[in-house]
Design a protein around this motif. Structure first.
Motif, mmCIF file in Angstrom:
data_model
loop_
_atom_site.group_PDB
_atom_site.id
_atom_site.type_symbol
_atom_site.label_atom_id
_atom_site.label_comp_id
_atom_site.label_asym_id
_atom_site.label_seq_id
_atom_site.Cartn_x
_atom_site.Cartn_y
_atom_site.Cartn_z
ATOM 1 N N ILE A 1 -5.156 1.606 -6.823
ATOM 2 C CA ILE A 1 -4.651 2.795 -7.507
ATOM 3 C C ILE A 1 -4.872 2.655 -9.015
ATOM 4 O O ILE A 1 -5.363 3.577 -9.679
ATOM 5 C CB ILE A 1 -3.152 3.009 -7.176
ATOM 6 C CG1 ILE A 1 -3.002 3.386 -5.697
ATOM 7 C CG2 ILE A 1 -2.541 4.083 -8.069
ATOM 8 C CD1 ILE A 1 -1.576 3.429 -5.193
ATOM 9 N N LEU B 1 5.357 3.253 -10.009
ATOM 10 C CA LEU B 1 5.419 3.189 -8.540
ATOM 11 C C LEU B 1 6.701 2.507 -8.078
ATOM 12 O O LEU B 1 7.339 2.947 -7.118
ATOM 13 C CB LEU B 1 4.194 2.440 -8.000
ATOM 14 C CG LEU B 1 2.875 3.185 -8.153
ATOM 15 C CD1 LEU B 1 1.700 2.286 -7.768
ATOM 16 C CD2 LEU B 1 2.862 4.471 -7.322
ATOM 17 N N CYS C 1 -1.343 7.666 -3.490
ATOM 18 C CA CYS C 1 -0.534 6.820 -2.595
ATOM 19 C C CYS C 1 -0.726 7.284 -1.161
ATOM 20 O O CYS C 1 0.065 8.049 -0.620
ATOM 21 C CB CYS C 1 0.936 6.888 -2.989
ATOM 22 S SG CYS C 1 1.251 6.249 -4.633
ATOM 23 N N LEU D 1 8.866 6.500 -2.000
ATOM 24 C CA LEU D 1 7.636 5.799 -1.596
ATOM 25 C C LEU D 1 8.033 4.651 -0.691
ATOM 26 O O LEU D 1 9.130 4.108 -0.801
ATOM 27 C CB LEU D 1 6.917 5.213 -2.822
ATOM 28 C CG LEU D 1 6.003 6.091 -3.652
ATOM 29 C CD1 LEU D 1 5.456 5.283 -4.828
ATOM 30 C CD2 LEU D 1 4.852 6.658 -2.832
ATOM 31 N N ARG E 1 0.862 -1.180 0.000
ATOM 32 C CA ARG E 1 0.000 0.000 0.000
ATOM 33 C C ARG E 1 0.896 1.226 0.000
ATOM 34 O O ARG E 1 1.320 1.687 1.059
ATOM 35 C CB ARG E 1 -0.908 0.009 1.232
ATOM 36 C CG ARG E 1 -1.857 -1.157 1.242
ATOM 37 C CD ARG E 1 -2.635 -1.270 2.537
ATOM 38 N NE ARG E 1 -3.340 -2.543 2.572
ATOM 39 C CZ ARG E 1 -4.517 -2.745 1.970
ATOM 40 N NH1 ARG E 1 -5.130 -1.752 1.354
ATOM 41 N NH2 ARG E 1 -5.076 -3.927 2.000
ATOM 42 N N PRO E 2 1.216 1.727 -1.198
ATOM 43 C CA PRO E 2 2.240 2.777 -1.296
ATOM 44 C C PRO E 2 1.853 4.046 -0.545
ATOM 45 O O PRO E 2 0.679 4.450 -0.542
ATOM 46 C CB PRO E 2 2.329 3.059 -2.798
ATOM 47 C CG PRO E 2 1.631 1.940 -3.477
ATOM 48 C CD PRO E 2 0.650 1.385 -2.498
#
Ligand SMILES: C[S@@+](CC[C@H](N)C(=O)[O-])C[C@H]1O[C@@H](n2cnc3c(N)ncnc32)[C@H](O)[C@@H]1O
Ligand code: SF4
Ligand code: SF4
Lengths: 380, 85
Positions: free
Chosen positions: B54, B75, B45, B84, B5-6
């Motif tokens: 996303i 990502l 994010c 991230l 889960r960025p």
């Protein structure tokens, strides 16, 4: 005059007061008195103006910014203006409570300086017992979950400790360590003979950095020693191109050490708006772009990459700020730096002198010359 | 990647720059100018959405765009930069 690009960054020198006495300090020999400093409201207004002008990032520095009791208010004003805020500190005075007030106000990150990996050596270079405070400050920053960067100014007395300094950065939980070879301005220029390393020291340190980079760990930033490489640094990303400095008394400068240039007549926030200063003042236009250049820079292919190097260094070494930076191998004055590094102190030039510690009035030839650290600076 | 889960690292700050009309990612020693698309992806994010959520959002916004292939790669690249987590 083509319109100047908008500045990205503001270096806010909140005070010249400092509990430490680093002989490598780039602050000017003439330190601004505490009573002449901008007020809280003046700094608030400076941050507002900076944001409106296009600045998106500010380094809150000095001197020691923690000496300003109103630091959280200044951070708050910067954050309200949309600026990314980083505290640049010696760590002395950074308690958990103080940091909590700063993060509540919007502080984003901290850069902590340390003088050596060995406590006694660090205290000796800083001219004051401070290593334990720095270690505590690092822990406080990590506990608060803020990104921590370590900054070490490198010179003859600590270049051999680079490996241990990188270990220290890991131990203290730093995400990056900036190994910044001394830039010779202010007190560092005064102490140049004591600070200049040998080529052998630099080569070993560089090898260590490369080896440690391959091994992973914190980000390693190596700021090259421009006296040794034959290539000038692209000073400030160009004069009046990317960033500006506000000195403790509101003087606005294209770079933190430009106050030393004679005849620059830098404008003050107390007299003009930041926008006027950036766009129209003579000081910010003096070396903007490439029109001011002479040979060899004028026709050099690298002139838009390194901007002819540093004006302050050209002045410090040749007495003429518009000459090519003598750090450049193409400069007719290059032998000035080559002689210094080739038969430098400890070699043909004789023994390595003692440090002149930074303190008001301590520079030779100035009033009240003190050669040992005192805490007068702290109270000044 | 599936349960990632960025979220932006705490050091990073995403903002619109009204003076330059640009999207910026601000870091302790850097300013990164983002494309509008990159900024849109990073805004998603939030540490709650996983990568497929996303992608789903982006597909809804840009029907027919090659989002499923490109967004995860982007990502990953940003994670590689350390921005991230
Ligand atoms: C002037 S200090 C002020 C902030 C604080 N007192 C400190 O030392 O961290 C700002 C930054 O410049 C670095 N610095 C000081 N003198 C320098 C020099 N001659 N060359 C390169 N960096 C220098 C310091 O290590 C610090 O990271
Ligand atoms: S004396 Fe040292 S701690 Fe103080 S401002 Fe200068 S570099 Fe920073
Ligand atoms: S001559 Fe001037 S522009 Fe060319 S590399 Fe040297 S300093 Fe840079």
């Amino acid at each position: 005059m083509t319109p100047a690009p908008r500045p990205w960054a503001l270096l806010a020198e909140l005070t010249h007061g400092c509990p430490l006495h680093c002989p490598y300090c780039s602050n000017p020999l003439e330190l601004t008195r505490r009573s002449a400093e901008l007020t809280t409201d003046e700094w608030r207004d400076a941050m507002r103006q900076a944001g409106a002008l296009g600045v998106v990032q500010t380094h809150l520095s000095g001197g020691e910014p923690l000496l300003r009791a109103d630091l959280a208010e200044i951070v708050g004003a910067a954050a309200a203006a949309g600026l990314y805020t980083q505290l640049v500190t010696s760590g002395v005075g950074l308690t958990a409570a103080r940091l909590a007030a700063l993060t509540d106000a919007g502080l984003r990150s901290v850069q902590l300086s340390v003088q050596h990996a060995d406590a006694a050596a660090s205290d000796r270079i800083g001219g004051r017992r401070s290593f334990a405070d720095k270690e505590r400050a690092a822990a406080v920053v990590r506990d608060a979950g803020l990104p921590l960067g370590l900054n070490v100014v490198l010179h003859r007395a600590n270049l051999d400790a680079v490996d241990a300094l990188i270990d220290l950065a890991e131990d203290w939980g730093a995400e990056r360590i900036e190994l910044a070879n001394t830039q010779f301005y202010g007190w560092a220029l005064e102490n140049r003979a004591a600070l200049l390393p040998t080529r052998a020291q630099l080569d070993r340190a560089r090898e260590t950095v490369e080896r440690r980079r391959r091994a992973g760990g914190p980000d390693l930033v190596w700021v090259v020693p421009d006296y040794f490489g034959g290539e000038p640094k692209p000073c400030m990303g160009g004069w009046g191109a990317r960033s500006l400095t506000v000195a403790p008394d509101g003087t606005v400068l294209p770079c933190p050490v430009a106050a030393a240039l004679p005849g620059l007549d830098p404008p003050s926030l107390r007299d003009h708006s930041l926008e006027w200063i950036w766009d129209r003042s003579a000081a910010f236009n003096a070396y903007r772009g490439t029109d001011w250049m002479r040979d060899p820079c004028r026709t050099c292919a690298r002139r838009t990459a390194d901007f002819g190097g540093c004006r302050c260094q050209a002045y410090a070494l040749t007495g003429d700020a518009a000459r090519t930076d003598p750090a450049c191998a193409l400069s007719p004055d290059h032998r000035l730096v080559r002689d210094l590094v080739d038969d430098g102190p400890g070699g043909a030039a004789g023994p390595v002198p003692d440090f002149v510690y930074r303190a008001p009035g301590a520079a030779p030839g100035r009033s009240g010359s003190a050669s040992s650290p005192s805490d007068a600076d702290h109270r000044a | 990647m599936n349960d990632w889960r960025p979220a932006l690292v705490p050091a990073a700050m995403l903002r619109h720059d009204a003076v330059r009309d640009a999207e910026l990612l601000l870091l302790p020693e850097r300013v990164v100018v983002l494309s509008d698309t990159a900024a849109q992806i990073l805004r998603l994010c939030d540490g709650d959405r996983d990568v497929s959520a996303i992608v789903g959002e982006l597909e809804a916004r840009y029907p027919g765009a090659p989002v499923a292939a490109e967004a995860p790669r982007f990502l990953d690249r940003v994670r590689g930069e350390g921005w991230l987590r």
